[in-house]
Design a protein around this motif. Sequence first.
Motif, short mmCIF file in Angstrom:
data_model
loop_
_atom_site.label_atom_id
_atom_site.label_comp_id
_atom_site.label_asym_id
_atom_site.label_seq_id
_atom_site.Cartn_x
_atom_site.Cartn_y
_atom_site.Cartn_z
N ALA A 126 -37.96 -40.22 -29.16
CA ALA A 126 -39.15 -40.67 -29.87
C ALA A 126 -40.17 -41.25 -28.90
O ALA A 126 -41.39 -41.03 -29.04
CB ALA A 126 -38.76 -41.72 -30.92
N GLU A 127 -39.72 -41.99 -27.91
CA GLU A 127 -40.63 -42.57 -26.92
C GLU A 127 -41.36 -41.48 -26.14
O GLU A 127 -42.57 -41.55 -25.90
CB GLU A 127 -39.84 -43.47 -25.97
CG GLU A 127 -40.70 -44.25 -24.99
CD GLU A 127 -41.54 -45.31 -25.66
OE1 GLU A 127 -42.78 -45.17 -25.61
OE2 GLU A 127 -40.98 -46.25 -26.24
N LEU B 99 -41.26 -49.45 -32.06
CA LEU B 99 -41.82 -48.15 -31.67
C LEU B 99 -42.46 -47.47 -32.88
O LEU B 99 -43.57 -46.90 -32.79
CB LEU B 99 -40.72 -47.27 -31.08
CG LEU B 99 -41.14 -45.84 -30.69
CD1 LEU B 99 -42.27 -45.88 -29.66
CD2 LEU B 99 -39.95 -45.06 -30.17
N LEU C 188 -46.99 -37.44 -32.70
CA LEU C 188 -46.76 -38.67 -33.45
C LEU C 188 -45.86 -38.48 -34.65
O LEU C 188 -45.04 -39.36 -34.97
CB LEU C 188 -48.10 -39.27 -33.87
CG LEU C 188 -49.04 -39.63 -32.70
CD1 LEU C 188 -50.32 -40.28 -33.23
CD2 LEU C 188 -48.35 -40.53 -31.69
N ARG D 79 -45.85 -48.95 -33.55
CA ARG D 79 -46.86 -48.48 -32.61
C ARG D 79 -47.34 -47.06 -32.97
O ARG D 79 -48.52 -46.74 -32.87
CB ARG D 79 -46.30 -48.50 -31.19
CG ARG D 79 -46.15 -49.91 -30.62
CD ARG D 79 -45.63 -49.87 -29.18
NE ARG D 79 -45.61 -51.20 -28.61
CZ ARG D 79 -46.65 -51.81 -28.05
NH1 ARG D 79 -47.83 -51.19 -28.01
NH2 ARG D 79 -46.56 -53.03 -27.55
N VAL D 80 -46.36 -46.25 -33.37
CA VAL D 80 -46.73 -44.89 -33.76
C VAL D 80 -47.62 -44.92 -35.00
O VAL D 80 -48.65 -44.22 -35.07
CB VAL D 80 -45.46 -44.04 -34.02
CG1 VAL D 80 -45.84 -42.68 -34.61
CG2 VAL D 80 -44.68 -43.85 -32.73
N GLN E 33 -51.09 -45.75 -34.06
CA GLN E 33 -51.78 -44.61 -33.46
C GLN E 33 -52.16 -43.56 -34.52
O GLN E 33 -53.12 -42.81 -34.34
CB GLN E 33 -50.90 -43.96 -32.39
CG GLN E 33 -50.77 -44.77 -31.11
CD GLN E 33 -49.86 -44.10 -30.10
OE1 GLN E 33 -48.70 -44.45 -29.97
NE2 GLN E 33 -50.40 -43.14 -29.38
N GLN E 34 -51.39 -43.52 -35.61
CA GLN E 34 -51.69 -42.58 -36.68
C GLN E 34 -52.80 -43.09 -37.60
O GLN E 34 -53.15 -42.41 -38.57
CB GLN E 34 -50.43 -42.31 -37.50
CG GLN E 34 -49.37 -41.51 -36.77
CD GLN E 34 -48.10 -41.36 -37.60
OE1 GLN E 34 -47.63 -42.30 -38.23
NE2 GLN E 34 -47.57 -40.14 -37.62
N ASP F 268 -48.72 -50.19 -23.76
CA ASP F 268 -48.17 -49.11 -24.58
C ASP F 268 -47.22 -48.25 -23.75
O ASP F 268 -46.36 -47.57 -24.28
CB ASP F 268 -49.29 -48.21 -25.11
CG ASP F 268 -49.99 -48.86 -26.29
OD1 ASP F 268 -51.00 -48.30 -26.73
OD2 ASP F 268 -49.53 -49.91 -26.76
N ALA G 212 -42.41 -38.34 -33.32
CA ALA G 212 -42.00 -39.65 -32.83
C ALA G 212 -41.64 -40.57 -33.99
O ALA G 212 -40.63 -41.30 -33.92
CB ALA G 212 -43.13 -40.26 -32.00
N ALA G 213 -42.42 -40.54 -35.06
CA ALA G 213 -42.13 -41.40 -36.21
C ALA G 213 -40.82 -41.02 -36.87
O ALA G 213 -40.01 -41.89 -37.23
CB ALA G 213 -43.28 -41.32 -37.21
N ARG H 179 -43.95 -39.75 -28.35
CA ARG H 179 -45.17 -40.56 -28.47
C ARG H 179 -46.03 -40.42 -27.22
O ARG H 179 -47.26 -40.33 -27.31
CB ARG H 179 -44.81 -42.03 -28.68
CG ARG H 179 -46.00 -42.91 -28.98
CD ARG H 179 -45.57 -44.32 -29.33
NE ARG H 179 -45.20 -45.06 -28.15
CZ ARG H 179 -46.04 -45.86 -27.48
NH1 ARG H 179 -47.30 -45.97 -27.86
NH2 ARG H 179 -45.63 -46.53 -26.43
#
Length: 741
Positions: free
Chosen positions: A582-583, A620, A591, A623-624, A627-628, A720, A594-595, A586
């Motif tokens: 996932a990291e 994490l 995304l 953060r995703v 970003q979304q 980030d 990653a989510a 991202r």
Amino acid sequence: MSGQNEVSGVVHGPTVQAGAVHGDIHIRTEAPTVLHGPWQLPSAVPLIDRTAEIDLLERHRARGAEHGHAVVAAVSGLGGVGKTALALGWLHSLRPDFPDGQLYADLGAQSPGGPATPTDVLSRFLRGLGVAPQLMPSEIAERAALFRSLTAERRMVVLLDDAATAAQVRPLLPGGPAVTLVTSRRRLSGLTLEGCYQMHLEPLDLDAAVELLAVTLADERVADQAEDARALVGLCAGLPLAVRLVGARLAARPRRRITTMVRALTAEHDRLDGLAIDGELSVRGVLDLSYQSLPSAAALLYRRLGLHPGNEFGSAVATAALAGSIEGPLPDAADLLDELYDRNLLNDIGEDRYRFHDLVRLHAAAKADEEESAEDRAATLRRIAVHYLATATRAEELLDPQHRTMERSFGEDTPVVEPTVDGPEAALDWLERELDNLMAVIRLAPTVGLPEFSWQLADAMWPLFPRRKYYDQWRAAHAVGLSAARQLADQAAICRMLTSGGLGELGRNCPEQARLMFEQAAEIFIAEGDVLGHARTLNYRGLAYQRLGRLDEAAALFVQASLLLPACGDHRAGALARLNAAEVARAFGRLERAAADAEAAQATLSEANDSYNAARAMTLLGRVRLQQGQPAGAEEALSEALAVLRRINADYETARALEALGEVAEALGQPQLAADRYREALDRYAAATRPEPAAEMRARLRRLDGCPEEAQSGAEPSSDEPSSDEPSASAEPSAGHEASD
């Protein structure tokens, strides 16, 4: 108001202590500060007739101060002549003029494990000066340079005790207006180029030795039996250690005349002709007389402790040394240690901590060789090793209960486990306090036919290494453990040392070396048909590639690991691999993927009761979501993570969650809330000694205060990005790690 509050451990920085608190408390600090210097010198003992020597040292110090130079002096002399006593007496007297601290290191020229390395000593000094473990330079030249920088403006004293060579001392010399005193049995003429003042310490003259005997006895016998007293100290050759030893024997027998001791020591000198320790016949004779007067159990413990591979010990290891050789109940080891201390055969250096003078340790080891069979000596060493392994295993169970997956070699011995290791904090403290002893056992074990203890003890010490960042010892322990495992042709142990050692190399920021170690382990697992072990190396290899910047290769390995590990029954390790994936997703801007991976990893880790890594997965995910463009979803995930991370006092991860929540507040148009969160994140980053993200928080706070230019000039790379000095989230060792089964 009723109730109480308690603090356990050492607190650095601002503290609030209150019976009850409702709401949030934020304490703003710009940077961690050192409130006081390290004060590491052992206690001083009264000095007899060393005024002239102290005057000479003072003159040398005054000359250095007059010209603005650092002061370096070396005191050499026979063992037992009082070098350390002189050094401590003088350096303690300087405290008013040197208020910034005292550093102390036993350089171990006479240590059974060999002299201390400058690299290890610098590590201890830098820690004492406040350098966080994760910021410790790996190379000796870098550590020495940092040490000089940190001491450049500090008025400190440094004692380097029992040095072996000038080369050992040179990297340990501080910068600035410090006073450094070195003691050694040999003259260290090689330090002359550093402006070192050389002093050779002679034994006490007859009158001074008689005075020391009188002080030790604290009665009228010296005055009443003056000629006998002079004869006795003459037999001690003026060595303070010898005088104190015979004085301790006489003090324990207030009715015994000094002439009786003179006759006994004279006879002992005749018998011991040619049997001196390093030519110091008087000390050997005195020690033999002291030894002969010991009760049998105390004598047994004395010679068995002479086999102990480290420099310090307590009652638990003393009990282990006694076990298996006494009929009936074991005597109380603490009482026997007190007996040896009362007779000046041991130095008391702290709560249930003792050590030998180096000459006394040599004598105890010689008595073990003379009076114990080879089988008994080997059995004693094994029981000592079992004690350290059993206690380290207990500490491991308290700190990382999922880590141990391989058998430990206790055999038929009944392990003596340190009773004070009764909780996670105490367990970690014990591992750190006993680090030198544990390393000594690891190094000694293969040389005495016990190679299995090397790799097993390195494995049991795992919780210490990532938490306290002892990277040098991490590397050294696993290198010896790997050699021992290969000696045993134990493939599972070899793989364990390669994978655990490889994670240490990642911590040292040596990803290429880590990759090679992980790939060696993978080859062995394939050859052995160990599918689970091989699947775990996929995750480790992915971490190495991630650190090397080869993200495509890392992503492919993480995906393979996340599929294979659950298929092999290790769902938790599979979730950790998926969190790594996932990291990377991202980082690539994928995304949705990653989510999905972060959510799946969090669910599995929660089921496995791994609350720490589950919280990191939620961070994490938050953060995703941000970003979304989903600040509400981000805040929900981050708040859930923060609650867990606060509870377990994970400063760095708490700071990361707070930082992301500050970004959420900014996105929602709440600048004051954002500033509050950034301030707390700054405090947490400072507590975790993370300068780069702390600088980023200061820059963000300046920007919110309306100073964009300063913010831009002071900003660091965005947090980030994954931290450069830690393995990524799912490799975080403090949550436990599995190498091979």
